[in-house]
Design a protein around this motif. Structure first.
Motif, PDB file in Angstrom:
ATOM      1  N   ALA A 361       0.855  -1.143   0.027  1.00  0.00           N
ATOM      2  CA  ALA A 361      -0.091  -0.166  -0.016  1.00  0.00           C
ATOM      3  C   ALA A 361       0.757   1.356  -0.101  1.00  0.00           C
ATOM      4  N   GLU A 362       1.954   1.386   0.722  1.00  0.00           N
ATOM      5  CA  GLU A 362       2.886   2.398   0.749  1.00  0.00           C
ATOM      6  C   GLU A 362       3.446   2.814  -0.534  1.00  0.00           C
ATOM      7  N   ALA A 363       3.993   1.465  -1.412  1.00  0.00           N
ATOM      8  CA  ALA A 363       4.365   1.782  -2.556  1.00  0.00           C
ATOM      9  C   ALA A 363       3.256   2.129  -3.601  1.00  0.00           C
ATOM     10  N   ALA A 364       2.036   1.702  -3.546  1.00  0.00           N
ATOM     11  CA  ALA A 364       1.111   2.283  -4.156  1.00  0.00           C
ATOM     12  C   ALA A 364       0.751   3.658  -4.157  1.00  0.00           C
ATOM     13  N   ARG A 365       0.547   4.059  -2.676  1.00  0.00           N
ATOM     14  CA  ARG A 365       0.374   5.546  -2.339  1.00  0.00           C
ATOM     15  C   ARG A 365       1.409   6.617  -2.798  1.00  0.00           C
ATOM     16  N   ALA A 366       2.654   5.968  -2.888  1.00  0.00           N
ATOM     17  CA  ALA A 366       3.664   6.892  -3.791  1.00  0.00           C
ATOM     18  C   ALA A 366       3.332   7.309  -4.980  1.00  0.00           C
ATOM     19  N   LEU A 367       2.542   6.429  -5.735  1.00  0.00           N
ATOM     20  CA  LEU A 367       2.081   6.855  -7.005  1.00  0.00           C
ATOM     21  C   LEU A 367       0.841   7.484  -7.240  1.00  0.00           C
ATOM     22  N   ASP A 368       0.315   8.026  -6.147  1.00  0.00           N
ATOM     23  CA  ASP A 368      -1.168   8.661  -6.156  1.00  0.00           C
ATOM     24  C   ASP A 368      -1.242   9.764  -7.274  1.00  0.00           C
ATOM     25  N   PRO A 369      -0.149  10.776  -7.690  1.00  0.00           N
ATOM     26  CA  PRO A 369      -0.345  11.299  -8.830  1.00  0.00           C
ATOM     27  C   PRO A 369      -0.537  11.001  -9.889  1.00  0.00           C
ATOM     28  N   PHE A 370       0.052   9.579 -10.324  1.00  0.00           N
ATOM     29  CA  PHE A 370      -0.256   8.999 -11.661  1.00  0.00           C
ATOM     30  C   PHE A 370      -1.771   8.273 -11.324  1.00  0.00           C
ATOM     31  N   LEU A 371      -2.277   8.227 -10.299  1.00  0.00           N
ATOM     32  CA  LEU A 371      -3.382   7.503 -10.243  1.00  0.00           C
ATOM     33  C   LEU A 371      -4.657   8.321  -9.974  1.00  0.00           C
ATOM     34  N   ALA A 372      -4.372   9.555 -10.283  1.00  0.00           N
ATOM     35  CA  ALA A 372      -5.508  10.580  -9.776  1.00  0.00           C
ATOM     36  C   ALA A 372      -6.599  10.356 -10.583  1.00  0.00           C
ATOM     37  N   HIS A 373      -6.792   9.736 -11.666  1.00  0.00           N
ATOM     38  CA  HIS A 373      -7.959   9.322 -12.427  1.00  0.00           C
ATOM     39  C   HIS A 373      -8.336   7.859 -12.320  1.00  0.00           C
ATOM     40  N   GLY A 374      -7.443   7.170 -11.240  1.00  0.00           N
ATOM     41  CA  GLY A 374      -7.802   5.644 -11.304  1.00  0.00           C
ATOM     42  C   GLY A 374      -7.504   5.179 -10.098  1.00  0.00           C
ATOM     43  N   TRP A 375      -7.054   3.850 -10.034  1.00  0.00           N
ATOM     44  CA  TRP A 375      -6.847   3.186  -8.547  1.00  0.00           C
ATOM     45  C   TRP A 375      -5.916   2.223  -8.917  1.00  0.00           C
ATOM     46  N   ALA A 376      -5.407   1.580  -7.799  1.00  0.00           N
ATOM     47  CA  ALA A 376      -4.465   0.503  -7.694  1.00  0.00           C
ATOM     48  C   ALA A 376      -5.254  -0.599  -6.672  1.00  0.00           C
ATOM     49  N   VAL A 403     -11.390  -8.836  -4.908  1.00  0.00           N
ATOM     50  CA  VAL A 403     -12.357  -8.248  -3.769  1.00  0.00           C
ATOM     51  C   VAL A 403     -11.927  -6.701  -3.512  1.00  0.00           C
ATOM     52  N   ALA A 404     -10.451  -6.497  -3.707  1.00  0.00           N
ATOM     53  CA  ALA A 404     -10.051  -5.182  -3.499  1.00  0.00           C
ATOM     54  C   ALA A 404     -10.519  -4.097  -4.539  1.00  0.00           C
ATOM     55  N   ARG A 405     -10.881  -4.492  -5.638  1.00  0.00           N
ATOM     56  CA  ARG A 405     -11.267  -3.761  -6.843  1.00  0.00           C
ATOM     57  C   ARG A 405     -12.727  -3.104  -6.217  1.00  0.00           C
ATOM     58  N   LEU A 406     -13.496  -3.911  -5.573  1.00  0.00           N
ATOM     59  CA  LEU A 406     -14.774  -3.756  -4.828  1.00  0.00           C
ATOM     60  C   LEU A 406     -14.734  -2.484  -3.840  1.00  0.00           C
ATOM     61  N   SER A 407     -13.331  -2.176  -3.422  1.00  0.00           N
ATOM     62  CA  SER A 407     -13.418  -1.218  -2.453  1.00  0.00           C
ATOM     63  C   SER A 407     -13.195   0.169  -3.150  1.00  0.00           C
ATOM     64  N   THR A 408     -13.122   1.325  -2.498  1.00  0.00           N
ATOM     65  CA  THR A 408     -12.874   2.671  -3.135  1.00  0.00           C
ATOM     66  C   THR A 408     -11.881   3.247  -2.765  1.00  0.00           C
ATOM     67  N   GLY A 409     -11.449   4.314  -3.137  1.00  0.00           N
ATOM     68  CA  GLY A 409     -10.110   5.208  -3.019  1.00  0.00           C
ATOM     69  C   GLY A 409      -9.200   4.695  -3.919  1.00  0.00           C
ATOM     70  N   THR A 410      -7.966   5.451  -3.755  1.00  0.00           N
ATOM     71  CA  THR A 410      -6.877   5.392  -5.052  1.00  0.00           C
ATOM     72  C   THR A 410      -6.164   4.049  -4.634  1.00  0.00           C
ATOM     73  N   VAL A 411      -5.917   3.617  -3.292  1.00  0.00           N
ATOM     74  CA  VAL A 411      -5.308   2.566  -3.034  1.00  0.00           C
ATOM     75  C   VAL A 411      -6.075   1.572  -2.271  1.00  0.00           C
ATOM     76  N   ARG A 412      -6.342   0.376  -3.053  1.00  0.00           N
ATOM     77  CA  ARG A 412      -7.309  -0.676  -2.580  1.00  0.00           C
ATOM     78  C   ARG A 412      -6.545  -1.713  -2.067  1.00  0.00           C
ATOM     79  N   VAL A 413      -6.515  -2.339  -0.769  1.00  0.00           N
ATOM     80  CA  VAL A 413      -5.602  -3.455  -0.550  1.00  0.00           C
ATOM     81  C   VAL A 413      -6.602  -4.551   0.121  1.00  0.00           C
ATOM     82  N   ALA A 414      -6.437  -5.742  -0.081  1.00  0.00           N
ATOM     83  CA  ALA A 414      -7.210  -6.929   0.579  1.00  0.00           C
ATOM     84  C   ALA A 414      -6.199  -8.132   0.764  1.00  0.00           C
ATOM     85  N   GLY A 415      -6.334  -8.785   1.592  1.00  0.00           N
ATOM     86  CA  GLY A 415      -5.412  -9.835   2.097  1.00  0.00           C
ATOM     87  C   GLY A 415      -6.468 -10.991   2.175  1.00  0.00           C
TER      88      GLY A 415
END
Length: 546
Positions: A361-376, A403-415
């Motif tokens: 999640a930390e690695a993906a959050r660092a890409l927030d500017p790229f994901l401004a119109h999408g999500w990980a 399952v993570a894709r069903l969540s919302t926000g820029t960074v979505r994580v499921a274990g």
């Protein structure tokens, strides 16, 4: 040089009359004129000097200043020796056109003023690189010194402090004194937002950083990294900008050999996954061992899919590249039909479970500017060993990612805990079926809420969050129990479902877990599925589903 810096030079004798427009205007040259309309002789950025002999009437001031403003002049320096005093119309015209106006004393020579300003502009950052720069860069490449060697050669040859950064701002080589890693990452995020490179970013304590992109050797990928250098590239000594660009090209070239090794590894990893899917465990284990992975040692699987602009799905590999750089022993990221995968070693529990999920999640959050119109969306399996266990881990990571894709926000994580949630079943249902199911049950409530400015959907979600406890739900919502009963009776009337039965409650719970345009709370959802950027506000506020 900035206009504010120019005003700080002692002995110039400049007095601000009007500081219109931004205070950080850049001065790139000096031009002296008494033409009534000098616009065609300006390139932009000049400090224009005039004795005002062209002035006859107020209209002349507007014509003169409009020409300077449209040509992009930085400021006007007006002398009054020839006219006695500056006309009011000149200041008024400068204010209308947003052009700073400075006055100069009668005892100051324009020639002296010009020489002083040009001398100040000629004081560049760093020094021009000598002939030894190119030889040093070639020798560094030949010796295999990598990014550290290239950055060191550039700094030694130009006197320019610089640092090599990963795609998300992680420091990989060099340093800029008194600039922390935190400020490097924050400034790079601002450069992302600006959207163009080279990008100059201010530092909190003063000074500037220039960011240059290291273009990825792989087509249609975002930059593989960045070069951060002290100062503003427009103030660098002659040849320094070209030297920095050459270092960026060599940094990209330095990554080509590694990329070639990675491509071979990616092919073997894809083959091993295909063989595991076919149940051919021995050939799969052989390919894993050939890339340095021991299938008998516990491994976890990470699965990532992304959307966004301008790079879209390619960002999934960049997310895993960051994980690759943070956790030793990982496999190379490789693409499959379900997204990008990576094997991650279990280091005694530190990087398994929540630890590995958070690192991803930390690695993906660092890409927030790229994901401004999408999500990980990131799915993480539990650690397991043996070919049969790895086959199960692959399935776990893929299902968790869905399952993570069903969540919302820029960074979505499921274990793995998500695999025992009802969301696991929802993720396996086709999108059109999920949408139709939700619309038939919840759509009528959403339309009622929109028309009557009510919150029946929120009330229903809160009631299910409270496990059907009327008292606890009313307390959490700060309403009377009778008010709650009235609202839920309205829900039952509109939907035709009864909240008194377990089966209908399950129907509501499933429907609320399906994505829609309006974010809704999902009863009983694990906190691990929350938007990782949004703190838990307590009460009945669970994860939000778009």
């Amino acid at each position: 040089m900035l206009l504010t810096e120019l005003l700080g030079i002692p002995g110039l004798g400049l007095t601000p009359v009007l500081t219109a427009g931004p205070r950080d205007r850049r001065v790139t040259g000096v031009y002296t004129t008494d033409l009534p309309d000098p616009g065609r002789y300006l390139d932009g950025g000049e400090l224009v000097l005039t004795s005002t002999t062209w002035y006859r009437e107020p209209r002349d001031a507007d014509v003169f200043v409009a020409a300077l403003a449209s040509a992009g002049a930085s400021a006007l320096v007006a002398g009054s020796a020839a006219v006695g005093e500056l006309p009011d119309a000149l200041a008024e015209a400068c204010e209308r056109h947003g052009l700073p106006l400075l006055a100069v004393g009668d005892d100051v020579s324009y020639a002296t003023l010009t020489e002083t300003v040009l001398a100040a502009l000629a004081g560049p950052v760093g020094r021009s690189p000598g002939a030894g720069l190119h030889r040093g860069l070639v020798a560094s490449m030949a010796s295999g010194a990598g990014a550290e060697g290239l950055v060191e050669v550039l700094a030694r040859s130009t006197g320019l402090y610089c640092a090599a950064l990963s795609a998300t701002g992680r420091l990989t080589a060099g340093a800029v004194p008194e600039v922390s890693g935190h400020h490097l990452r924050r400034s790079l995020r601002a450069a992302f937002a600006a959207g163009a490179f080279p990008s100059v970013q201010p530092l909190p304590g003063g000074g500037r950083l220039t960011f240059l992109p290291v273009q990825s050797p792989v087509a249609h990928r975002p930059p593989s990294g960045y070069l951060a250098a002290a100062g503003d590239h427009r103030d660098w000594a002659p040849g320094v900008a070209d030297a920095a660009a050459e270092v960026c090209a060599l940094l990209a070239l330095d990554g080509v050999a590694g990329q070639e090794r990675r491509r071979i590894e990616e092919r073997l990893l894809r083959e091993s996954v295909d063989l595991l899917g076919e149940g051919r465990t021995e050939p799969a284990a052989g390919r894993l061992r050939s890339v340095g992975l021991d299938p008998d040692v516990p491994l976890a699987v990470v699965c990532v899919s992304t959307t966004g602009r301008p790079y879209g799905a390619e960002l999934a590999a960049v997310v895993l590249d960051e994980v690759y750089g943070r956790i030793p022993g990982c496999s190379a990221p490789f693409a499959t039909q379900d997204g990008h995968l990576m094997f991650v070693p279990d280091t005694g529990g530190t990087d398994s479970g929540d630890g590995l999920s958070e690192r991803c999640a930390e690695a993906a959050r660092a890409l927030d500017p790229f994901l401004a119109h999408g999500w990980a969306a990131i799915g993480v399996s539990g650690p397991t060993s043996g070919p049969a266990g790895l086959r199960r881990a692959l399935d776990e990571a893929r299902h968790a990612q869905r399952v993570a894709r069903l969540s919302t926000g820029t960074v979505r994580v499921a274990g793995t805990e998500a695999l025992s949630s009802h969301l696991m079943l929802l993720a396996a249902v086709p999108d059109d079926v999920r949408r139709m199911y939700r619309e038939r049950l919840i759509g009528v409530l959403e339309r009622y809420d929109a028309e009557h400015h009510s919150d029946l959907v929120g009330t229903l979600s809160a009631f299910l969050d409270a496990s059907g406890s009327w008292r606890r739900c009313a307390e959490q919502m700060h309403v009377h129990v009778n008010t709650l009963r009235y609202r839920l009776q309205r829900v039952e009337q509109l939907t035709g479902h009864s909240l008194a039965t377990l089966h209908d409650r399950v129907d509501f719970c499933l429907a609320l877990g399906i994505r829609s345009q309006g974010a809704r709370r999902v009863p009983g959802m694990s906190g691990r599925l929350r938007d990782r950027r949004t703190p838990d506000r307590g009460g009945t506020d669970a994860a939000h589903i778009p």
